[in-house]
Design a protein around this motif. Structure first.
Motif, PDB file in Angstrom:
ATOM      1  N   ALA A 325      14.993  42.900  14.807  1.00 51.46           N
ATOM      2  CA  ALA A 325      15.185  42.902  13.862  1.00 51.46           C
ATOM      3  C   ALA A 325      15.633  42.143  13.200  1.00 51.46           C
ATOM      4  CB  ALA A 325      15.732  43.869  14.027  1.00 51.46           C
ATOM      5  N   ARG A 326      15.047  41.726  11.667  1.00 50.83           N
ATOM      6  CA  ARG A 326      15.177  40.887  11.096  1.00 50.83           C
ATOM      7  C   ARG A 326      15.797  40.862   9.635  1.00 50.83           C
ATOM      8  NH1 ARG A 326       9.397  37.668  11.342  1.00 50.83           N
ATOM      9  NH2 ARG A 326       9.457  36.990  13.898  1.00 50.83           N
ATOM     10  N   HIS A 327      15.665  41.808   9.276  1.00 51.99           N
ATOM     11  CA  HIS A 327      16.685  42.103   8.212  1.00 51.99           C
ATOM     12  C   HIS A 327      16.814  43.634   7.585  1.00 51.99           C
ATOM     13  CE1 HIS A 327      13.062  43.991   5.796  1.00 51.99           C
ATOM     14  NE2 HIS A 327      12.247  43.278   7.359  1.00 51.99           N
ATOM     15  N   ARG A 328      15.762  44.832   9.113  1.00 48.38           N
ATOM     16  CA  ARG A 328      16.813  46.563   8.488  1.00 48.38           C
ATOM     17  C   ARG A 328      16.493  47.085  10.034  1.00 48.38           C
ATOM     18  NH1 ARG A 328      11.879  49.557   4.998  1.00 48.38           N
ATOM     19  NH2 ARG A 328      10.157  49.067   6.139  1.00 48.38           N
ATOM     20  N   ILE A 329      17.275  48.298   9.894  1.00 46.28           N
ATOM     21  CA  ILE A 329      16.970  49.216  10.703  1.00 46.28           C
ATOM     22  C   ILE A 329      17.465  50.174  10.324  1.00 46.28           C
ATOM     23  CG2 ILE A 329      17.856  50.100  13.386  1.00 46.28           C
ATOM     24  CD1 ILE A 329      18.386  47.330  13.650  1.00 46.28           C
ATOM     25  N   MET A 330      16.657  51.547  10.183  1.00 41.90           N
ATOM     26  CA  MET A 330      16.867  52.293   9.238  1.00 41.90           C
ATOM     27  C   MET A 330      16.646  53.516  10.414  1.00 41.90           C
ATOM     28  SD  MET A 330      14.470  52.611   6.045  1.00 41.90           S
ATOM     29  CE  MET A 330      15.254  52.850   5.009  1.00 41.90           C
ATOM     30  N   ALA A 331      17.232  54.661  11.199  1.00 40.67           N
ATOM     31  CA  ALA A 331      17.536  55.637  11.516  1.00 40.67           C
ATOM     32  C   ALA A 331      17.827  56.652  11.336  1.00 40.67           C
ATOM     33  CB  ALA A 331      18.793  55.253  13.141  1.00 40.67           C
ATOM     34  N   VAL A 332      17.167  58.172  11.173  1.00 40.10           N
ATOM     35  CA  VAL A 332      17.332  59.339  11.166  1.00 40.10           C
ATOM     36  C   VAL A 332      17.771  60.148  12.516  1.00 40.10           C
ATOM     37  CG1 VAL A 332      15.395  59.814  10.273  1.00 40.10           C
ATOM     38  CG2 VAL A 332      17.595  61.405   9.905  1.00 40.10           C
ATOM     39  N   THR A 333      18.516  60.841  12.601  1.00 42.07           N
ATOM     40  CA  THR A 333      18.721  61.713  13.350  1.00 42.07           C
ATOM     41  C   THR A 333      19.685  62.597  13.711  1.00 42.07           C
ATOM     42  OG1 THR A 333      19.376  61.715  16.446  1.00 42.07           O
ATOM     43  CG2 THR A 333      20.329  60.051  14.819  1.00 42.07           C
ATOM     44  N   PRO A 334      19.780  63.901  14.291  1.00 38.70           N
ATOM     45  CA  PRO A 334      20.851  64.712  14.104  1.00 38.70           C
ATOM     46  C   PRO A 334      21.742  65.056  15.054  1.00 38.70           C
ATOM     47  CG  PRO A 334      18.913  65.629  15.238  1.00 38.70           C
ATOM     48  CD  PRO A 334      18.364  64.460  15.394  1.00 38.70           C
ATOM     49  N   TYR A 335      21.603  64.227  16.409  1.00 43.98           N
ATOM     50  CA  TYR A 335      22.639  63.905  17.328  1.00 43.98           C
ATOM     51  C   TYR A 335      23.270  62.156  17.077  1.00 43.98           C
ATOM     52  CZ  TYR A 335      20.656  68.828  17.822  1.00 43.98           C
ATOM     53  OH  TYR A 335      20.366  69.789  17.187  1.00 43.98           O
ATOM     54  N   PHE A 336      24.285  61.917  17.490  1.00 44.20           N
ATOM     55  CA  PHE A 336      24.330  60.332  17.542  1.00 44.20           C
ATOM     56  C   PHE A 336      25.178  60.401  18.716  1.00 44.20           C
ATOM     57  CE2 PHE A 336      25.427  56.002  16.759  1.00 44.20           C
ATOM     58  CZ  PHE A 336      24.903  55.197  16.945  1.00 44.20           C
ATOM     59  N   VAL A 337      24.693  60.073  20.353  1.00 39.84           N
ATOM     60  CA  VAL A 337      25.692  60.027  20.833  1.00 39.84           C
ATOM     61  C   VAL A 337      24.799  58.392  22.012  1.00 39.84           C
ATOM     62  CG1 VAL A 337      27.489  60.407  22.873  1.00 39.84           C
ATOM     63  CG2 VAL A 337      26.574  62.031  21.079  1.00 39.84           C
ATOM     64  N   PRO A 338      24.885  57.490  21.546  1.00 38.51           N
ATOM     65  CA  PRO A 338      24.258  56.461  22.179  1.00 38.51           C
ATOM     66  C   PRO A 338      24.681  56.023  23.159  1.00 38.51           C
ATOM     67  CG  PRO A 338      24.895  55.427  20.401  1.00 38.51           C
ATOM     68  CD  PRO A 338      25.371  56.743  20.776  1.00 38.51           C
ATOM     69  N   SER A 339      24.107  55.004  24.120  1.00 40.07           N
ATOM     70  CA  SER A 339      24.492  54.787  25.315  1.00 40.07           C
ATOM     71  C   SER A 339      25.287  53.415  25.054  1.00 40.07           C
ATOM     72  CB  SER A 339      23.328  54.292  26.414  1.00 40.07           C
ATOM     73  OG  SER A 339      22.106  53.534  25.620  1.00 40.07           O
ATOM     74  N   ASP A 340      26.095  52.990  25.823  1.00 40.92           N
ATOM     75  CA  ASP A 340      26.347  51.767  25.890  1.00 40.92           C
ATOM     76  C   ASP A 340      25.908  50.380  25.188  1.00 40.92           C
ATOM     77  OD1 ASP A 340      28.803  53.224  26.289  1.00 40.92           O
ATOM     78  OD2 ASP A 340      29.191  52.318  28.348  1.00 40.92           O
TER      79      ASP A 340
END
Length: 474
Positions: A325-340
């Motif tokens: 990614a160079r300038h943006r990351i946008m994310a929408v999710t109901p649950y956020f428990v990502p991997s390390d």
């Protein structure tokens, strides 16, 4: 004559303590051997925290840990079989922005194909209107895969409309995840079967040694009509996902529909899952040559993620995307428990100046997930990412990277979706449509409040860590 009646003695009381310890040690060793051998032979690649958790559970609580491992420990199917490739993969991508196409090709995902008439549904009412339009317009075939059909007015109407099409000669196939079906109250499907519709249950949870694995659930969501039109996204077919019940507001979600050759990829994936659920022979992949896209042609591709894929496709794509990614990351999710690994990639992107926006519901329908997410949110906020919490239940799943990649579909940004569930995302590469998905996320960001996670006390932080450890597979 006086007779002494001896008291019954427990069998174990006659066994010396040293033998009991030896038997216990043998159970522990056998349990660990089972873990090592199955992990190696079945190529069950796990993250270090998951591997450590299983080893500790089996070593410390072998009589509980080993049965749990045998029931829930697998995350990849024993025999992957063919991928669902409906098209041949492109072999080489030299353009700098083609990293995503090259990576997906390397993970045996089908190459991007044209699509048109993309509609991103504004709300549940529009999503429902399009759904009824597609079902009513079917002439030959309706294929529907979902996690939940609610035992409510929405579910009853869906089954009724599918049955009506089946009575009129349309082939109707409904693929339901068995756990989701039971969780939602188990709506009756007799009317659909009596009308000639076909119903399959994915990995029945009460069937001993189910081929699909008791803990590996099909969370994919797609409606395919006549092999030519696709309706997909995050919505299940229950009242709360569309119009609500009059007392509570409907959940906000993301669904879309489109036409074009890319629909064949979703159709092939459905056929793959249907064959597995029914025990039929898997369909043979149909290979067609990849031709260069015409100028201005819109391209997208279906990405399958889950136990039937060799790689953790969406997870690996997201990690790579964070570094690209160079300038943006946008994310929408109901649950956020990502991997390390994913969390580290997101925090590093934020630290090097990429704008990272994460939109979540302030309170989701899974309270434990809300508790477990706090550590990851603190790390993100400390790295400079913006976290936004909506006042309503937000069930949408989408990620936008720069201007050339948008992912939308069924996958949540938590460990279950990333590593255990069968999921489906669609990767959109047309800048104009990538921007439309970014606009969807931005609209909910506008309705949200900026969140700065608080540092919890020691007891609460330890409790959250324990929750993450205990729930590493469930």
């Amino acid at each position: 004559m006086n007779m002494e009646i001896s008291k019954p003695q427990l069998v174990w009381s006659t066994v010396p303590a040293t033998q009991l310890l030896s038997l216990h040690a043998i159970v522990v060793v056998v349990g660990l051997l089972v873990y090592v051998l199955t992990t190696h032979s079945l190529r069950q690649r796990r993250s270090p925290p998951a591997a450590i958790s299983w080893v500790l559970t089996i070593a410390l609580l072998p009589y509980i840990g080993l049965p749990l491992y045998l029931l829930f420990g697998s995350r990849k199917r024993r025999q992957i079989g063919h991928q669902f490739d409906a098209v041949t993969h492109a072999a080489k991508h030299d353009a700098p922005d083609d990293w995503n196409a090259a990576l997906l090709a390397a993970m045996a995902q089908p190459a991007a194909q044209p699509y048109h008439d993309l509609r991103i549904h504004r709300d549940g009412n529009e999503a429902l209107a399009v759904l009824w339009e597609l079902i009513a317009g079917a002439r030959h075939e309706i294929d529907l895969c979902t996690f939940i059909v609610g035992a409510d007015a929405m579910g009853a109407t869906l089954i009724e409309r599918l049955a009506e099409r089946a009575r009129n000669g349309v082939r109707v196939r409904l693929l339901l995840d068995d756990a989701g079906h039971k969780m939602a109250g188990g709506i009756h499907l007799r009317a659909l079967r009596q009308a000639g519709g076909e119903v399959a249950s994915f990995s029945p949870i009460l069937r001993l040694f189910s081929r699909g694995g008791a803990n590996l659930r099909n969370h994919r969501k797609m409606l395919i009509v006549d092999g030519a039109r696709l309706w997909s996204g995050g919505r299940n077919f229950a009242t709360e996902y569309f119009a609500g019940d009059g007392e509570t507001a409907p959940w906000q979600d993301l669904t879309f529909d489109l036409r074009g050759p890319v629909v064949a990829q979703a159709h092939a994936l459905f056929a793959h899952d249907w064959a597995f659920a029914t025990g039929a022979a898997p369909p043979q992949p149909v290979s067609t040559p990849v031709t260069p896209a015409a100028p201005g042609q819109l391209l997208a591709q279906v990405i399958a993620s889950g136990p039937d894929q060799v790689d953790d496709t969406v997870h690996d794509l997201l990690v790579t995307a964070c570094f690209k990614a160079r300038h943006r990351i946008m994310a929408v999710t109901p649950y956020f428990v990502p991997s390390d690994m994913l969390l580290k990639a997101l925090t590093l992107a934020a630290r090097r100046g990429v704008r990272v926006d994460l939109v979540l519901p302030a309170r989701s329908n899974h309270h434990l997930a809300d508790i477990a997410r706090n550590r990851a949110l603190r790390d993100l906020a400390d790295a400079g990412a913006a976290i936004w919490l909506t006042p309503y239940m937000l069930h949408a799943k989408a990620v936008v990277i720069d201007d050339n990649l948008a992912l939308a579909g069924s996958l949540n940004l938590d460990a279950r979706s990333l590593f255990l569930n069968y999921e489906m995302m669609i990767a959109f590469h047309a800048p104009a449509d990538v921007d439309r998905f970014a606009g969807f996320i931005a609209r909910h960001r506008h309705n949200a409040a900026r969140h700065q996670p608080a540092v919890p006390g020691l007891v609460r932080d330890l409790a959250r860590g324990l929750l993450l450890w205990l729930a590493f597979q469930l």
